[in-house]
Every structure is written in structure tokens, then in C-alpha cells.
Scaffold this motif. Sequence first.
Motif, PDB file in Angstrom:
ATOM      1  N   GLU A 270      58.435  64.326  21.869  1.00  0.00           N
ATOM      2  CA  GLU A 270      58.078  64.165  20.415  1.00  0.00           C
ATOM      3  C   GLU A 270      58.791  63.200  19.851  1.00  0.00           C
ATOM      4  OE1 GLU A 270      58.463  67.883  18.433  1.00  0.00           O
ATOM      5  OE2 GLU A 270      60.009  68.534  20.221  1.00  0.00           O
ATOM      6  N   THR A 271      60.273  62.953  20.352  1.00  0.00           N
ATOM      7  CA  THR A 271      61.381  61.890  19.728  1.00  0.00           C
ATOM      8  C   THR A 271      60.978  60.466  20.172  1.00  0.00           C
ATOM      9  OG1 THR A 271      62.951  62.228  21.448  1.00  0.00           O
ATOM     10  CG2 THR A 271      62.888  63.886  19.817  1.00  0.00           C
ATOM     11  N   THR A 272      59.996  60.343  20.957  1.00  0.00           N
ATOM     12  CA  THR A 272      59.823  59.135  21.297  1.00  0.00           C
ATOM     13  C   THR A 272      58.628  58.248  20.344  1.00  0.00           C
ATOM     14  OG1 THR A 272      60.171  59.647  23.620  1.00  0.00           O
ATOM     15  CG2 THR A 272      58.817  57.574  23.126  1.00  0.00           C
ATOM     16  N   CYS A 273      58.994  57.022  20.016  1.00  0.00           N
ATOM     17  CA  CYS A 273      58.155  56.169  19.121  1.00  0.00           C
ATOM     18  C   CYS A 273      57.096  55.321  19.836  1.00  0.00           C
ATOM     19  CB  CYS A 273      58.874  55.237  18.161  1.00  0.00           C
ATOM     20  SG  CYS A 273      57.941  54.143  17.281  1.00  0.00           S
ATOM     21  N   ILE A 274      55.838  55.677  19.893  1.00  0.00           N
ATOM     22  CA  ILE A 274      54.964  54.990  20.789  1.00  0.00           C
ATOM     23  C   ILE A 274      55.020  53.514  20.635  1.00  0.00           C
ATOM     24  CG2 ILE A 274      52.725  54.583  21.490  1.00  0.00           C
ATOM     25  CD1 ILE A 274      54.035  57.132  22.754  1.00  0.00           C
ATOM     26  N   VAL A 275      55.080  53.382  19.367  1.00  0.00           N
ATOM     27  CA  VAL A 275      55.005  51.573  19.058  1.00  0.00           C
ATOM     28  C   VAL A 275      56.420  51.004  19.673  1.00  0.00           C
ATOM     29  CG1 VAL A 275      54.894  49.846  17.122  1.00  0.00           C
ATOM     30  CG2 VAL A 275      53.855  52.367  16.822  1.00  0.00           C
ATOM     31  N   ASP A 276      57.456  51.653  19.255  1.00  0.00           N
ATOM     32  CA  ASP A 276      58.565  51.028  19.864  1.00  0.00           C
ATOM     33  C   ASP A 276      58.664  50.860  21.564  1.00  0.00           C
ATOM     34  OD1 ASP A 276      61.494  50.260  19.408  1.00  0.00           O
ATOM     35  OD2 ASP A 276      62.157  52.307  20.599  1.00  0.00           O
ATOM     36  N   VAL A 277      58.170  51.993  22.211  1.00  0.00           N
ATOM     37  CA  VAL A 277      57.975  51.927  23.820  1.00  0.00           C
ATOM     38  C   VAL A 277      56.852  50.881  24.076  1.00  0.00           C
ATOM     39  CG1 VAL A 277      57.042  53.298  25.562  1.00  0.00           C
ATOM     40  CG2 VAL A 277      58.493  54.380  24.087  1.00  0.00           C
ATOM     41  N   THR A 278      55.797  50.763  23.358  1.00  0.00           N
ATOM     42  CA  THR A 278      55.033  49.591  23.758  1.00  0.00           C
ATOM     43  C   THR A 278      55.694  48.301  23.501  1.00  0.00           C
ATOM     44  OG1 THR A 278      53.148  50.929  22.759  1.00  0.00           O
ATOM     45  CG2 THR A 278      52.712  48.511  23.097  1.00  0.00           C
ATOM     46  N   LYS A 279      56.568  48.049  22.379  1.00  0.00           N
ATOM     47  CA  LYS A 279      57.385  47.055  22.209  1.00  0.00           C
ATOM     48  C   LYS A 279      58.136  46.553  23.516  1.00  0.00           C
ATOM     49  CE  LYS A 279      60.823  46.669  19.531  1.00  0.00           C
ATOM     50  NZ  LYS A 279      61.674  46.801  18.345  1.00  0.00           N
ATOM     51  N   PHE A 280      58.828  47.788  23.859  1.00  0.00           N
ATOM     52  CA  PHE A 280      59.732  47.640  25.011  1.00  0.00           C
ATOM     53  C   PHE A 280      59.206  47.101  26.197  1.00  0.00           C
ATOM     54  CE2 PHE A 280      61.238  49.566  29.084  1.00  0.00           C
ATOM     55  CZ  PHE A 280      62.233  48.957  29.134  1.00  0.00           C
ATOM     56  N   PHE A 281      57.829  47.459  26.650  1.00  0.00           N
ATOM     57  CA  PHE A 281      57.232  47.101  27.777  1.00  0.00           C
ATOM     58  C   PHE A 281      56.570  45.581  27.450  1.00  0.00           C
ATOM     59  CE2 PHE A 281      56.460  51.674  28.825  1.00  0.00           C
ATOM     60  CZ  PHE A 281      57.331  51.561  29.866  1.00  0.00           C
TER      61      PHE A 281
END
Length: 584
Positions: free
Chosen positions: A422-433
Motif C-alpha cells: 500500500e505504500t507504493t505509488c503506482i504512477v511513480d513505479v510506472t514512471k520508473f519502468f
Amino acid sequence: MKVLVGLGSCGIAAGGRKVLESINESVAKNGLDIIVEPTGCVGMCFHEPLVDIIDGDKKYTYGHVNAEIANKIVESHLVNGKPLTEYLIYTNDEPDVFVKNQLKVALENCGQINPENINDYLEVGGYKALEKVLTSMKQEEVIEEMKISGLRGRGGAGFPTWFKWDAALKSKGTEKYVVCNADEGDPGAFMDRSVLEGDPHKLIEGMIICGFAMGSNHGVIYCRAEYPLAIKRLNIAIEQATEKNYLGENILGTGFSFDLRIKMGAGAFVCGEETALIESLEGKRGMPRLKPPFPAQSGYWRKPTNINNVETFANVSWIISHGPEKFAAIGTEKSKGTKVFALSGKIKLGGLAEVPMGMTLREVIFGIGGGIKGDKKFKAVQLGGPSGGCLPESLLDTPVTYEDLSKTGAIVGSGGMVVMDETTCIVDVTKFFLEFTCNESCGKCTYCRVGTKRMLQILEKITEGNGTMEDLDELEALALSVKDASLCGLGQTAPNPVLTSLKYFRDEYIAHIVDKKCPAKKCTALLTYNIDTEKCTGCTLCARKCPVQAIDGTVKNPHVIIQDKCIKCGNCYTACKFGAVEII
């Protein structure tokens, strides 16, 4: 009696070499006649360094061993015959939950044998499949067994292995090549590395069998230079196999010859694409070729070439030895056999798991991986690395097959499985990939070169709080265009994280755009740090940790954050021992 010390990369990083030295010293000191050997990773990276004591049919596994504990194990278990239960993880009679739910084919010997000793491999039936093929089978019969087994490429696309071998066999030409793709560039993926480090002869045997089946006498292993231990053990294995005539001229007196060499790559992600890999092998910049012609017709030096990844080759000898029907009986109708997954991220038991195809994501993550660290709420799992998809909790019961995962928008890929809480930001993870694939694009085709960059810019804009709802429409349209028009698999799959996250987590994007808030509280530009005056004791620790003097207050009185000066570094939040600093 034998002692095995886990010396895969994970074991070495955790201090395994010191453990091995300590055990050797203690064994010598006590005058024990016991074999002490290194072994590869058994998959339980979370318990490293691991030590196995094998006494006849009984196996004892110790975890989190250091030099001091190693001495105690020798004294108690090896000298006095009393297992040291304090550090004992499991025995083969009572296997750990991580182990008992797996089915190992490709990894069957990893963590069980000394990868630097060919005799260990021979003792577990190594090279018997090669001997069977060379002495009693025809090329077409070998390919037919691959067809019956249903083995599909484990590198990502899941293409039928037999079809590629057959196409290479039928291609005209006396000079053909077998190439192993050991590039493995996905963040969070380490399946192939485990085989290379723990059971290199299994790969070599599979490649030789492939060479016989398609009429090739030459093999090349394309391995990234960032895998020094894997390369070292491969070189040792090639030398040992040559000495025993499993490689080289006139193998086992059958008239068939096969040579093998290693090519170290520079770590370009695009070289995971087979034609870009071939370009790199030829000394050129790794950029994909137009297909057709396919490598089976025109590959390395424009000669017929077959390329499979490490895990695919690692299944071959098992299929020949046990029979293709037995392999086909594992898994589902269209996705047969087992698949190795690298479990990483916010998961309790991170490591390698080999499971039958068809097992659900829930069974893998919670049954084998033990669930989420800190018992936090599961949020998503990224499958297939930067080219894969991000799936929500509602899809946890999806079977792990090529077909079922494809329907969700994700892919099996090479086997990376990054778990998020729950502490993960999906938008931020998508940006990382997207940042990863954008940097790794070879730049040959416009849609991939420019399209991934433009998608990344939009994601950066959203995470900085400057996004608009129109950006979501443009992001989705761009993703679909890049997917359809890119030349190779990198560009064609790079939009997957964007498309799946927009499909399953659109509300999180909207929160960033409309509310200017990051629900996971990860995007710095959208955070506000505040001090709860009722909880603040005035200890001044937060003010002392602030690098820009943005916290005002006196001793024993509530403090206040001056928002115009705050750089949102989070030092105050980390430093506060009373929970007074909050993120809103």
C-alpha cells in the motif's frame, strides 16, 4: 557426510565465503573426514548464508549462518551428532513452506551440487540425456520429443521451442549456430543467473542436444559482463566438459562435434531481443533487425541460428531423461511444465520459486512467498519486468500461464515478479519502468525512441502535480501507438506498464491530477509535511535535522514547519520519535 555452503551471488553477498572458511577450519581442527563444498542458490535468498548438512538420506538446512554460528554447527552437529535446532530452518522430512510447494525441473540441481565439479553433475545423471540422444536418436526424434513436451521459450514470448529447432534444422547450410541468451536485463530478475551459477552443465547439455537436433556444431553463450561469478563457473564447466569429451570433437565417439564459447555483453537491455543480440555478437551496436528473415534462416553471420534463453535450455535434458509426456503432464493444456519466478519487492520471502504453470498469483505470492512484508496490504504485482504489466489485488487468482496473463495486459516475461504494498505509488513505479525502457531504447525506430520519451515526460508532469486530465488521454494514445508501430519487442512491450496501470489504477492517476495528492505519499512534489501540535513535545530533534532551517519553535513548546522554506526531504518525519510529524 557432506556439508554444502550456499555460494551463489546472494550467499556470497550475505557472507557465505567467510562461513565456508570457518567450516573448513573447524573441520580440519577437529580432524573430521567430511566433504565441504560450495553450492549454488537453492532459491531461499532470504535465509542466506545457507548451510546444508547431508547425512545419508537425511538433509539438515541451517539459515542466516555466520562464521561464529558455523563453528557452533560443526561442534554440535558434526562432532557431537546433535543438530543445532536454534538455527535449523528445516529438514527434508519437514520441508519449509517455501520449498514444499515448488516443483523443480530447471532448478533441480541448484543448491544441491557443487557447480564447479562435473563429477557432482554426473552423479545426479548429468549428460545421460546427451548420451541417449547421440547414441540412439535421430534429429527429428529429438525435435518431436520437444514438440510432445510442449516446452515454450522461457525468455518472455513463449514461442514453441520445437518449432524454432525444426526451422533451423530445415534451413539450408552446413554451418549453423546455437546461441544462448543469458543477457537477463530485467530489473528484479535473476532466474537465469541462478542456473548459470548453480548448474552450468545443465545449460551446456541442453545446448549440445539442441546443436545435434538442428545440425549445428557451434554454440555461443551471450552473457552480460555483470555476471562475473556465472561467467567464471561457465568457463570451468566448459573446460571440464571438454576434458571428459562431452564437448569438442567426436563427442563420446559418436562422430558428432560441438564447440562452445562465451561472449560477454555490455548490459544493453535491447540485446535481450534476439536479432539485436546477434548484431552485438557480430561486434556491432545492439540494434534489432527487420524480420523476416528470422534467425532460423539468417542469423549469426547470416547463417541459420537458434536462440533460446538459459531456462529454456535447462529444461531440455530433463525432458529427454524423464520423457516428454511427463513434462507435458505438468501445467496446463497450452502452458506446460514449470516456470521459475524471481520474487522481489515488498514480499516476506524473496528469492527464486519454480512452480507448475497454472498456479495462481495468490498461491505464488502468499503461499510460497509468505505474503507482504510487515503484513501490510497487497497493492499490485509487476510481472515481466519493465515490459510487463501491473496487476491489482482483484486479479490475484489469475493462473500463471501465457494465455491468462496475456488477457490481463501483463506477460509472463522472463519471470520477474515485483510485489508492491500500500505504500507504493503506482504512477511513480510506472514512471520508473518507463525511464528504464526509455534509456535502454536503441533509438532505431521513431515510435520507440520518441514515444517512450514523451510518455515519460507526461508521467513526470503528473507526479510533479502539473498533470491534466487531457494528459491521460494523450498518454494512453501514445502507449497504443508505440505498442503497434515499434520495430522490436522492447518498443512493442514498453507501454505495458502504462496501459495496465491506467486500466487498473486510473483513480490513482486522477488523485495526482485533480486532488494534487499522492495516495501512497511517495511523490515529493505532492506532499506537505505538518506538525501536530498536540503530539509535539518540543524536543527540537526535527529542527536540528532540518537542512534548511524550515522548522520554528522553542524547547518544550510545539514546533511549526515553515512551508515556503520546506524542501520536503523527510528528515523531520524520520527523526520524530513521537509521531508528531505527519505527511498530508
